[in-house]
Write a protein that holds these residues in place. Structure first.
Motif, PDB file in Angstrom:
ATOM      1  N   THR D  31     -25.489  32.542   5.627  1.00  0.00           N
ATOM      2  CA  THR D  31     -24.988  33.485   4.624  1.00  0.00           C
ATOM      3  C   THR D  31     -25.398  33.143   3.198  1.00  0.00           C
ATOM      4  O   THR D  31     -25.245  33.972   2.306  1.00  0.00           O
ATOM      5  N   GLU D  39     -24.948  27.861   3.260  1.00  0.00           N
ATOM      6  CA  GLU D  39     -23.691  28.244   3.901  1.00  0.00           C
ATOM      7  C   GLU D  39     -23.973  28.957   5.209  1.00  0.00           C
ATOM      8  O   GLU D  39     -24.908  29.756   5.317  1.00  0.00           O
ATOM      9  N   GLU D  41     -21.778  30.976   8.491  1.00  0.00           N
ATOM     10  CA  GLU D  41     -20.480  31.479   8.940  1.00  0.00           C
ATOM     11  C   GLU D  41     -20.475  31.699  10.437  1.00  0.00           C
ATOM     12  O   GLU D  41     -21.515  32.005  11.039  1.00  0.00           O
ATOM     13  N   LEU D 101     -16.304  28.996   7.782  1.00  0.00           N
ATOM     14  CA  LEU D 101     -17.343  28.915   6.765  1.00  0.00           C
ATOM     15  C   LEU D 101     -17.726  27.449   6.585  1.00  0.00           C
ATOM     16  O   LEU D 101     -16.855  26.613   6.319  1.00  0.00           O
ATOM     17  N   ARG D 103     -20.145  24.937   4.322  1.00  0.00           N
ATOM     18  CA  ARG D 103     -20.948  24.854   3.102  1.00  0.00           C
ATOM     19  C   ARG D 103     -21.452  23.428   2.936  1.00  0.00           C
ATOM     20  O   ARG D 103     -20.666  22.486   2.869  1.00  0.00           O
TER      21      ARG D 103
END
Lengths: 149, 149, 149, 149
Positions: D31, D39, D41, D101, D103
Motif C-alpha cells: 500500500t 507498508e 496491508e 497494517l 509498516r
C-alpha cells in the motif's frame, strides 16, 4: 565437526582475545579453543552485578558475544577480522555462583556471515545451572578499513 | 505519553540504578528519567573495548539493557522489581567517540511483560552517530523470592 | 529429559494444532509430539514462496513458531493456554526441497515463560539441509480472558 | 530521509512483491512504497489464524518481513536482490480486527546489510492497535548465483 582454514587458528584467537580489554576488565579468561567452538570463564565478582546481586545481563551478554565471535573467528581465513552484527539473548535464571561458563558453537559458517549459538552456565562446586542462551550473527571483514565503515 | 503509577518513580529508578555495581564499574550515569523513558551515558574508556579499540558490543548491550530495564521499571507499581527476560541488539557502526548515549523507551507496558526499544549513539563534539539498536522484554516481579526462582 | 505434567499432553497438543487454521492453509502436519519436543512437516508448494522461488522466511517462521509453541504447551498443565511472546529467526540457506521439517525443543520451562529453540531443515530425497534456526519465548496463560488482554 | 539510488525503485519493489506468491496466498497488498519505507496491508481471514482465532504470529511475521525486505530493497542499486538474514518479532497484543497494517522503515542502510524496524497494527473502523514489532537484518546480493549459496 568443523575444519579450521587457518592452522594457526588457536593462536590467532588467543591473541585477539588478549586485545579485548573488556575481557580483562571483567576478569574473563579463554578456557577452550577448538575449530568452531570456544569457551570463556568468568569468576563471580560483585563489581559486575545488577541491583539484586546477580551478574548483570550485559556481563553475561559480553562473555557470550566474545565466545560467539571467537568461535566464528576460529573458522575464518588468516587475514580476516571478526565483528558482531547482532545477537539475541534469553536470560533463563539469575546468575550467581562461583563462576560463569560461556560456551559458543558455530551453527553455520558462511563466506561473510557466521551464525552461532551459545549457552551460559553458573558453576558452584559440582553444580552447573543454565542461566542464559544466545543466538547471533558474526561477520568476517578483510582489513581494518572495512571495520570502520 | 506514559503515566507513572508510582509518583516516586524517579527516586525508585535512581536508587535501583545506584545498586547496579556494573554501571559504576563501567562508569555509566543515569542522565534522564521520565515515565517510560530513560537515558544513560557512558564516557569512552579503553578498558571497555574489543580487539579493534571500539566499545565492546557487550558494553553497549549492558547500557542499553539497563536503560530498557529502568524505562520499564519507571512504569511499574512501587512494590515491583524488574528483571530482563530477553533482548536483541543490532550493531550499526563501530562505537568510538567521547561518550555513548543510550536512550530506551517503553513500547508496550503489560501487567508482567514490558517491551522496550532502545538506541545507542556515540557523541563526539557536536556529532551524534547511531551505533546500535535494541528490542527487548522486561518482566515485573513482586518480591525477592520471585527473582531467585 | 522433560516430564509432562498432563498425561494427556499429546492429544491436547494435537487438538490445539488442528484448530490452527494457518497450519492447514500452509499444508503443515504434526509429525512428532513428545514432552518438550515437537516436529512439524510442510511439503514445498510454490504458493508459499518469496520472489526467488524459495519458501518465504515467514512460512518457515510460522512452522517453527508453532513447533515452539506446542513444545512448550506439551509441558504445561491441563488448563493452560499457550501464546508466543517473541521469537528470533536466523535464515541459514535458501529453503527449497521436497519438504520442510521443523523441530522444536524446550530449553527452559518456567512457571509462565518457556524458552524454546527450533531448527528447520529441507528434505530432498536422502538429503537434509539446515535452513533456519529459532530462539523464542512462549507464555502460559490460564483461560481465554487472559489471552485477549 | 533516505534517497533511493535507483530512480525506478518503486516499480522494482512492486514487481518483486508481485512475485512473492506467499503474499497472494495470504491476501496481502503493497500500500505504500517510499525510499526506505514500505507498508503492506492484510485483511483478516480465519484461514490465517492460530488456535484462539487471532492472526498467527507467523502471518504477522511474514508481512513484517516482506515489508522490511522491500524497505531495504527500495534503497539498493538496480541490479541487487534482497534476502532476509534474520529478524526478531515481539507480539504485543492478540491480532484481530478488519485488517493488519505493517509498516517498515530502514534504520541503517549498509553496503551489504540493512537494518530495519517494523510495526504491525490491527485496524478496526477508526481504531488502530499496535500488535507486533520487528527488528531485522536484510542483505543485498548481486545476481541469482549468490542467492543459492
Amino acid at each position: 565437526m568443523f575444519q579450521a582454514q587457518d592452522p594457526n587458528f588457536e593462536s590467532r584467537v588467543r591473541e585477539s582475545f588478549a586485545r579485548q580489554q573488556l575481557m580483562q576488565t571483567l576478569g574473563a579468561t579463554l578456557t577452550l579453543v577448538e575449530p568452531g567452538v570456544v569457551e570463556i570463564e568468568l569468576p563471580y565478582r560483585s563489581e559486575l552485578t545488577q541491583q539484586h546481586g546477580f551478574l548483570h545481563a550485559g556481563v553475561i551478554a559480553s562473555v557470550l558475544d566474545s565466545a560467539c565471535g571467537y568461535a566464528a573467528f576460529s573458522l575464518m581465513p588468516a587475514d580476516a577480522e571478526v565483528l558482531s552484527v547482532e545477537f539475541k539473548i534469553n536470560l533463563l535464571a539469575p546468575a550467581r555462583g562461583d563462576r560463569l561458563l560461556a560456551r559458543a558453537e558455530v551453527k553455520r559458517a558462511g563466506r561473510t556471515a557466521t551464525v552461532c549459538t551459545a549457552d551460559a552456565y553458573t558453576l558452584e562446586g559440582a553444580q552447573r545451572k543454565a542461566v542464559a542462551t544466545m543466538l547471533g550473527t558474526m561477520m568476517s571483514v578483510r582489513g581494518r578499513s572495512d571495520i570502520a565503515r
